[in-house]
Design an enzyme around this catalytic site. Structure first.
Site, mmCIF file in Angstrom:
data_model
loop_
_atom_site.group_PDB
_atom_site.id
_atom_site.type_symbol
_atom_site.label_atom_id
_atom_site.label_comp_id
_atom_site.label_asym_id
_atom_site.label_seq_id
_atom_site.Cartn_x
_atom_site.Cartn_y
_atom_site.Cartn_z
ATOM 1 N N SER B 194 0.555 -1.252 0.043
ATOM 2 C CA SER B 194 -0.053 -0.107 0.105
ATOM 3 C C SER B 194 0.830 1.296 -0.004
ATOM 4 O O SER B 194 1.805 1.403 0.777
ATOM 5 C CB SER B 194 -0.727 -0.091 1.267
ATOM 6 O OG SER B 194 -1.593 1.082 1.344
ATOM 7 N N ALA B 195 0.769 2.077 -1.198
ATOM 8 C CA ALA B 195 1.600 3.471 -1.181
ATOM 9 C C ALA B 195 1.518 4.218 -0.177
ATOM 10 O O ALA B 195 2.553 4.856 0.196
ATOM 11 C CB ALA B 195 1.117 3.899 -2.542
ATOM 12 N N CYS B 320 -11.329 0.513 24.029
ATOM 13 C CA CYS B 320 -12.179 1.850 24.570
ATOM 14 C C CYS B 320 -11.937 2.950 23.720
ATOM 15 O O CYS B 320 -12.154 4.102 24.167
ATOM 16 C CB CYS B 320 -11.430 2.273 25.663
ATOM 17 S SG CYS B 320 -10.510 0.603 26.719
#
Lengths: 458, 458
Positions: B194-195, B320
């Site tokens: 992913s670039a 949370c």
């Protein structure tokens, strides 16, 4: 150098570049994050969504940004079909939809669904009656483009939506070509569009799904864009897309009027300037910027190259282009000539002098391409039932070119039989007959290829 | 203001902006078109593919540009599973893969396939033996990340590829976190990345499929990128992605060494500066830029906000946080504490003074968050079998916070039973025991919620 392929993609609007750079610097972070950089990205994304939704004519929470118009169509169709699976697995599409729709329909069929393709008239327009008749109790979805990408012909979207409402079938409108000019008539359930068609960047599509439409987000699940577009967003592109849609809409009324006059000029002048040429598509109910014509006895790819050498970028739906081995399914569905096909689609801002220059160079370009085809190499013989023209082994446009050459040797009322193993002949020979006013008698299998029979009537 | 969430996304590298603008002006046309503008776009696309392929370690014709890393994973997994469907429908993944992989695995299961999740050790690392043992004759595909996105722990990709070769199972490597630092060890069959994780833009992923790997492009069909990424490309982003990968690789050796020292500093100092804190992830086999720790008795979202107010953008795998209602599946699989979790991931160029400032403000931020939790409202009572702590209706981190508060009242060797209906307690109470050196005796259903038993050993 004039670029006349706006219907493929547009050079980005100057506003898109400005918006891109602002968002590049400010909007690189993950809009799902809680820290400052993430909140800033979120604000840009929300603002882009509000802008785009307003221009589409839907609520912001009905609109997802996808990574292309193709993705918007694939996801919209798959999601609507899955959401209404209990109703049935029947899909209605027009035969002249974009290939992304037809590919999704083919995938649906391979997965066990059924598909009805509604055929257009010779102008490429879908009849509202035929459309309504295709809807069945088990129809899960119907898909109709707002206007055709090859001919500019506008479709009866409002009537199709009304028929859908009456039958309880949602309508998906592919608004890719028309959205720059205005929102489609209301009543649609889903809408898809593509930013690079309006001067936004490649890499952004829109998918709108009206509240209340049954929709199952496709697998695998993902939390982005309501599960309709997985993956980290290209936020600067999305911002640029929204800004440019607003900008082109501001110019749409005046620009539409101007381009309509220019495409009208091409529609009128091309048949006068180029012999044996047919302008296709509905002459009235059409987008402002697209005009398409086909030239008999010409190779589409050669014509593209000839026009490119003259500085004009156009597109072709001919089967003779190297990018596509089959002729345009749109021209095929319309039953019009596919050979020597040229689509001219004018970007906003195109000047009249560019169009006049195109009209000035076109006749010479067509003539040059036709001249290359003089030695067809087909063989004629007298058969039991008139002349036989053997074009076996010859590709488009040779069968029609040779037919045009020999028709003069057939007495009026006599027939000629063309033998061809190029399947495009089955489209082009009838279209040639229609264009030249001869009678097409039909086709039958021959020992090799197919025999097409034509009666000379003029 | 220091941005320490590089593992989510990076601010784009300056080179990416320059490449983007050049391609924006030159590369907007459709690279599939034959005219000049199209050929120019095609050249840019080809050049970007050659650059990226060289840096990935594959042939250009093995590499497709997708619209995100998520899409690369989804398509890679679906295509490999479909291509090897005749072998079987068994998929092996590590339990600490990115959620995009686990979502694809879940979709595969819903579609009738089977999935084996291989568990990591407490450092988040997959054992090569356990990995090899999970491969079966009907295993179609195995997916292992090169390094984990939450802990930085590196996985034994070379050993997994070797086990796959022995068993005839292709290995898909999710190289999203490690690709900026170097290509993964050879032997993989498919690779995704992913670039925006290396300083390229959002909107570009890479999918490499080695020649010879059985792969069926997903439906609906599309002619772009070998059918692996439908839709008009975001060419300027692709060009920017390739240029920035080259740029970060040029800096990787020196920058990796520098950042490793800085994350080492955080690893060493945080336990000294913040009481009741656990650094998680493999201390040696780890990426240079990621360090993760969890703070007992602290709410992860409150901690993010406190650090944001001090100017530090970090991420949390705690349950949370409002963005995710469940704790990080990575921390869960490792069996480590999820409460008060902070992931620090340093972008290239981070200065030592920023890290020192972070270490200076962290203790106060944790203290402030812990102070807000003083009134837990839990009720203690003496039961038949030692102390009973009723935290029913209280959410993370209250059960552990209250446990920490009352443990001093339990005699050494005695037990305390925590009642909780927050499912995160099942993760955090054992992790707390591990951290504090107490003995976790197990859980059983209670009339309301679950009863967790702990023996005080120290």
């Amino acid at each position: 150098m004039p670029y006349f392929d706006a219907a493929s993609t547009l050079p980005p609007h100057p506003v898109a570049r400005e918006a891109l750079l602002a968002a590049w610097d400010e909007g690189w972070a993950d809009p799902a994050r809680l820290y400052r950089e993430g909140r800033r990205a979120r604000m840009l994304l929300d603002a882009a969504r509000e802008t785009a939704a307003e221009l589409v004519g839907c609520r912001p929470d009905e609109l997802s940004f996808t990574t292309s118009g193709t993705r918007a169509l694939h996801t919209g169709i798959a999601g609507a079909l899955a959401g209404r699976r209990r109703t049935g697995r029947h899909l209605v599409v027009s035969a002249v939809e974009h290939s992304a729709v037809l590919h999704a329909a083919a995938a649906h069929e391979r997965a066990g669904g059924t598909v009805t393709e509604v055929a257009p008239d010779r102008g490429g327009r879908i009849g509202p009656g035929a459309w309504a008749a295709a809807l069945r109790p088990d129809t899960a979805l119907a898909c109709l483009q707002s206007a055709n990408h090859e001919t500019g012909t506008e479709q009866p979207v409002a009537e199709a939506a009304e028929a859908g409402r009456a039958a309880g079938v949602p309508l998906l409108v592919d608004a890719a070509q028309s959205l720059p000019w205005g929102p489609p008539a209301g009543g649609w359930s889903l809408l898809a569009a593509s930013a690079h068609k309006w001067g936004g960047p490649g890499g952004v599509g829109l998918l709108a799904v009206r509240k209340g439409v049954r929709f199952a987000a496709p697998e695998p699940s993902d939390e982005r864009e309501e599960g309709r577009a997985p993956g980290f967003p290209a936020l600067p592109l999305v911002v640029a897309a929204a800004a440019s849609l607003r900008a082109v809409r501001a110019e749409a009324a005046a620009e539409g009027q101007r381009l309509r006059r220019l495409t009208g000029l091409i529609r009128d002048r091309v048949p006068e300037l180029v012999p044996d040429c047919e302008v296709v598509g509905d002459p009235v109910r059409r987008l402002p910027h697209i005009v398409t014509f086909s030239c008999l006895y010409a190779d589409g790819e050669a014509l593209l190259h000839a026009l490119d050498r003259e500085g004009f970028a156009v597109n072709s739906g001919s089967s003779c282009t190297s990018a596509t081995l089959a002729p345009s399914h749109v021209l095929k569905a319309m039953g019009v000539l596919s050979e020597g096909n040229v689509r001219v689609s004018l970007p906003p801002g195109t000047g009249e002098e560019e169009v006049r220059r195109f009209l000035a160079v076109l006749p010479g370009a067509v003539r040059g391409v036709r001249d290359q085809l003089t030695a067809g190499g087909a063989v004629t013989a007298d058969g039991d039932d008139g002349l036989v023209l053997d074009t076996l082994g010859k590709r488009c446009p040779v069968p029609v070119t040779e037919l045009g050459r020999v028709i003069g040797r057939v007495p009026v009322g006599g027939t000629v039989t063309v033998l061809s193993d190029d399947e495009v002949a089955g489209l082009d020979i009838p279209a040639w007959c229609h264009l030249r006013g001869h009678e097409y008698l039909g086709e039958r299998p021959a020992p090799r290829g197919t025999a097409y029979r034509v009666r000379r009537t003029a």
